[in-house]
Structure formats: C-alpha cells, structure tokens
Write a protein that holds these residues in place. Structure first.
Motif, PDB file in Angstrom:
ATOM      1  N   LYS A  68      38.917 -47.115   4.283  1.00  0.00           N
ATOM      2  CA  LYS A  68      38.467 -48.422   4.583  1.00  0.00           C
ATOM      3  C   LYS A  68      37.561 -48.740   6.035  1.00  0.00           C
ATOM      4  N   LEU A  69      36.763 -47.752   6.052  1.00  0.00           N
ATOM      5  CA  LEU A  69      35.712 -47.861   7.224  1.00  0.00           C
ATOM      6  C   LEU A  69      34.414 -47.643   6.961  1.00  0.00           C
ATOM      7  N   ARG A  70      33.556 -47.980   7.768  1.00  0.00           N
ATOM      8  CA  ARG A  70      32.051 -47.919   7.056  1.00  0.00           C
ATOM      9  C   ARG A  70      31.770 -46.576   7.142  1.00  0.00           C
ATOM     10  N   PRO A  71      30.563 -46.074   6.505  1.00  0.00           N
ATOM     11  CA  PRO A  71      29.843 -44.840   6.265  1.00  0.00           C
ATOM     12  C   PRO A  71      29.682 -44.314   7.756  1.00  0.00           C
ATOM     13  N   ARG A  72      28.983 -45.254   8.392  1.00  0.00           N
ATOM     14  CA  ARG A  72      28.574 -45.094   9.860  1.00  0.00           C
ATOM     15  C   ARG A  72      29.577 -44.441  10.780  1.00  0.00           C
ATOM     16  N   GLN A  73      30.857 -45.177  10.487  1.00  0.00           N
ATOM     17  CA  GLN A  73      32.004 -44.939  11.395  1.00  0.00           C
ATOM     18  C   GLN A  73      32.337 -43.546  11.106  1.00  0.00           C
ATOM     19  N   VAL A  74      32.388 -43.176   9.972  1.00  0.00           N
ATOM     20  CA  VAL A  74      32.850 -41.615   9.432  1.00  0.00           C
ATOM     21  C   VAL A  74      32.165 -40.773   9.940  1.00  0.00           C
ATOM     22  N   GLU A  75      30.523 -41.267   9.858  1.00  0.00           N
ATOM     23  CA  GLU A  75      29.388 -39.995  10.325  1.00  0.00           C
ATOM     24  C   GLU A  75      29.802 -39.943  12.078  1.00  0.00           C
ATOM     25  N   VAL A  76      29.909 -41.114  12.524  1.00  0.00           N
ATOM     26  CA  VAL A  76      30.130 -40.939  14.181  1.00  0.00           C
ATOM     27  C   VAL A  76      31.405 -40.032  14.472  1.00  0.00           C
ATOM     28  N   GLN A 119      44.437 -42.481   9.039  1.00  0.00           N
ATOM     29  CA  GLN A 119      43.092 -42.206   9.000  1.00  0.00           C
ATOM     30  C   GLN A 119      42.745 -41.016   9.716  1.00  0.00           C
ATOM     31  N   SER A 120      43.182 -41.163  10.903  1.00  0.00           N
ATOM     32  CA  SER A 120      42.854 -39.681  11.661  1.00  0.00           C
ATOM     33  C   SER A 120      43.171 -38.383  10.979  1.00  0.00           C
ATOM     34  N   ARG A 121      44.536 -38.732  10.109  1.00  0.00           N
ATOM     35  CA  ARG A 121      44.915 -37.308   9.660  1.00  0.00           C
ATOM     36  C   ARG A 121      44.341 -36.928   8.321  1.00  0.00           C
ATOM     37  N   LEU A 122      43.587 -37.913   7.665  1.00  0.00           N
ATOM     38  CA  LEU A 122      42.728 -37.766   6.571  1.00  0.00           C
ATOM     39  C   LEU A 122      41.351 -37.148   6.980  1.00  0.00           C
ATOM     40  N   LEU A 123      40.785 -37.663   8.348  1.00  0.00           N
ATOM     41  CA  LEU A 123      39.520 -37.244   8.769  1.00  0.00           C
ATOM     42  C   LEU A 123      39.527 -35.918   9.059  1.00  0.00           C
ATOM     43  N   GLU A 124      40.667 -35.558   9.940  1.00  0.00           N
ATOM     44  CA  GLU A 124      40.929 -34.089  10.261  1.00  0.00           C
ATOM     45  C   GLU A 124      41.154 -33.096   9.176  1.00  0.00           C
ATOM     46  N   LEU A 176      29.361 -33.694   6.423  1.00  0.00           N
ATOM     47  CA  LEU A 176      29.363 -34.492   5.049  1.00  0.00           C
ATOM     48  C   LEU A 176      28.021 -34.624   4.391  1.00  0.00           C
ATOM     49  N   ASN A 177      27.987 -34.571   3.046  1.00  0.00           N
ATOM     50  CA  ASN A 177      26.727 -35.227   2.321  1.00  0.00           C
ATOM     51  C   ASN A 177      27.160 -36.556   2.260  1.00  0.00           C
ATOM     52  N   PRO A 178      25.916 -37.210   1.853  1.00  0.00           N
ATOM     53  CA  PRO A 178      25.930 -38.952   2.147  1.00  0.00           C
ATOM     54  C   PRO A 178      27.079 -39.236   0.820  1.00  0.00           C
ATOM     55  N   ARG A 179      27.304 -38.530  -0.298  1.00  0.00           N
ATOM     56  CA  ARG A 179      28.352 -38.943  -1.138  1.00  0.00           C
ATOM     57  C   ARG A 179      29.520 -38.704  -0.733  1.00  0.00           C
ATOM     58  N   GLN A 180      30.132 -37.750   0.105  1.00  0.00           N
ATOM     59  CA  GLN A 180      31.282 -37.276   0.475  1.00  0.00           C
ATOM     60  C   GLN A 180      31.582 -38.432   1.624  1.00  0.00           C
ATOM     61  N   LYS A 181      30.461 -38.666   2.468  1.00  0.00           N
ATOM     62  CA  LYS A 181      30.714 -39.612   3.379  1.00  0.00           C
ATOM     63  C   LYS A 181      31.150 -41.144   2.852  1.00  0.00           C
ATOM     64  N   GLU A 182      30.520 -41.542   1.704  1.00  0.00           N
ATOM     65  CA  GLU A 182      30.432 -42.721   1.199  1.00  0.00           C
ATOM     66  C   GLU A 182      32.226 -42.803   0.806  1.00  0.00           C
ATOM     67  N   ALA A 183      32.457 -41.785   0.039  1.00  0.00           N
ATOM     68  CA  ALA A 183      33.734 -41.740  -0.624  1.00  0.00           C
ATOM     69  C   ALA A 183      34.663 -41.837   0.464  1.00  0.00           C
ATOM     70  N   LEU A 184      34.791 -40.924   1.532  1.00  0.00           N
ATOM     71  CA  LEU A 184      35.756 -41.075   2.550  1.00  0.00           C
ATOM     72  C   LEU A 184      35.720 -42.286   3.070  1.00  0.00           C
ATOM     73  N   ALA A 185      34.514 -42.880   3.340  1.00  0.00           N
ATOM     74  CA  ALA A 185      34.846 -44.280   4.094  1.00  0.00           C
ATOM     75  C   ALA A 185      35.341 -45.117   3.231  1.00  0.00           C
ATOM     76  N   MET A 186      35.308 -45.230   1.895  1.00  0.00           N
ATOM     77  CA  MET A 186      35.979 -46.048   1.088  1.00  0.00           C
ATOM     78  C   MET A 186      37.311 -45.764   1.140  1.00  0.00           C
ATOM     79  N   GLU A 187      37.621 -44.516   0.965  1.00  0.00           N
ATOM     80  CA  GLU A 187      39.143 -44.230   1.015  1.00  0.00           C
ATOM     81  C   GLU A 187      39.826 -44.736   2.208  1.00  0.00           C
TER      82      GLU A 187
END
Length: 176
Positions: free
Chosen positions: A51-59, A24-29, A38-49
DNA sequence: GACGCGAGGCCTATTACATCA
DNA sequence: TCTGATGTAATAGGCCTCGCG
C-alpha cells in the motif's frame, strides 16, 4: 505526498516524512534479500502489496543499496586498518632482524642464479607480488614503485577475502 | 552504421523530518 | 520541555543505457 494540500507558508507544503510500519519494512527487507533491484512489474506489485507508491518502493531500494554499500565499505576499512597494523608490526620485526644481522657483521646471503649458477648480489633480488617468486629484474625500483607493488598485493589479498569485484578488477590490472 | 535525442533507471550527495536519550 | 544525535524517507543532479527516428 506531492498531491497533498499545500500549507500557508508561501505555497510550499511542509515535507512530511513517512515512517514505514514494521510489517512494511519486513517485507521490503525480504524482497531486498531476494533481489537488490526491482523490475517495473515487481516494483508495482510490491507497492500494491505494501500500500505504497511505486516511487516510495524505488526510493527505499535505492537507500537500502546505499546503506549496504556503506556497511561493506566500513567493513573493508576496518579490515585494511587491521592489516596495516599487522604489516607495520611485521615491518618492525624485519627491521630489527636486519639490525641484528648488521650487528653480527654477516655478509648478505649468496644466491645463485638459476640460469648461470653464478652468485647474485642480494640487492638485485626482489619478490614478484603475483607469483611470489624471486626475480632479478627490478634492481632500481624506487620507493614509489615498491609501494605500488605492495598495494597491489594488498588489494589482491583483500579482494580474495572480501570478494569485491572492483578491487579484484583493479588488482588484476597489475603486470607480473 | 553513425548520430542525436528523450525516457527511464541507478548512484551519490544532500536535505529534512521523526525519534530518542 | 528543550536539545543534539541519529536514522532514514525524500529530493536533486549527474551519468549511463536503450530505443527510436
């Protein structure tokens, strides 16, 4: 997290802390390297990939931005410290030189005015921090003004090396 | 066009938990 | 096993921008 069951300590659930896996860290980095926001769509997609909540990706992105800014500030601080050291050393050398010249009892060098070709007293000369030309306009500058001029030059030099927009904009406001 | 308002996003400071020496 | 230091996920509050009425 907020939808987990509450504990018995007064209805306040203990704050659980997620530890991201290495993958997960590798992909986020990787994603951060491509884009720091991230725009909302990217955030959503990354969160899905991930398996996190969009809010966690945002944080994670918020914290990551803060970390890289801190790192940058620390680097700038180190650079300024080193530069301060070298300026101090240069100042010492120049003062020694002045002392030596005074000891030799040699008068100030005669500089001719580019306009009238008449000799100018050295005390009226000053160096423009931007164009680095000698000018005769600032004869009565106090220590504060001179320090400000030096700081401006420092900021310009630093921003040209480090490339910080904030510093560049600040330094560019100084009048020549 | 100017104004107020709410939503959403970002930044910063801080908290609190997990891990390690 | 305990403890202090460190890293970092999460929270809170403030500011800014944008769209809407």
């Amino acid at each position: 997290m907020e939808d987990e069951e509450e504990s018995s300590n007064g209805g306040v659930p203990p704050r659980k802390k997620l530890r991201l896996t290495k993958e997960q860290s590798r992909l986020l980095e990787e994603s951060f390297r491509q884009n720091h926001t991230l725009n909302p769509r990217q955030k959503e997609a990354l969160a899905m990939e991930l398996k996190l909540r969009p809010r966690q990706v945002e944080v994670w992105f918020q914290n990551r931005r803060a970390r890289s800014k801190l790192k940058q500030t620390e680097m700038e601080c180190e650079y300024l410290k080193r530069w301060f050291g070298s300026l101090t050393e240069q100042n010492r050398r120049l003062q020694r030189e002045v002392e030596e010249l005074r000891a030799m009892k040699v008068g100030p060098p005669t500089v001719l005015s580019p306009h009238s070709c008449e000799p100018l007293p050295a005390s009226t000369l000053t160096m423009c921090p931007r164009c680095e030309r000698v000018t005769t306009t600032a004869t009565d500058k106090g220590p504060t003004q001179i320090t400000a001029a030096i700081s401006t030059t420092a900021a310009t030099a630093l921003s040209s090396k480090v490339g910080t927009p904030a510093l560049q904009s600040r330094s560019s406001s100084a009048a020549c």
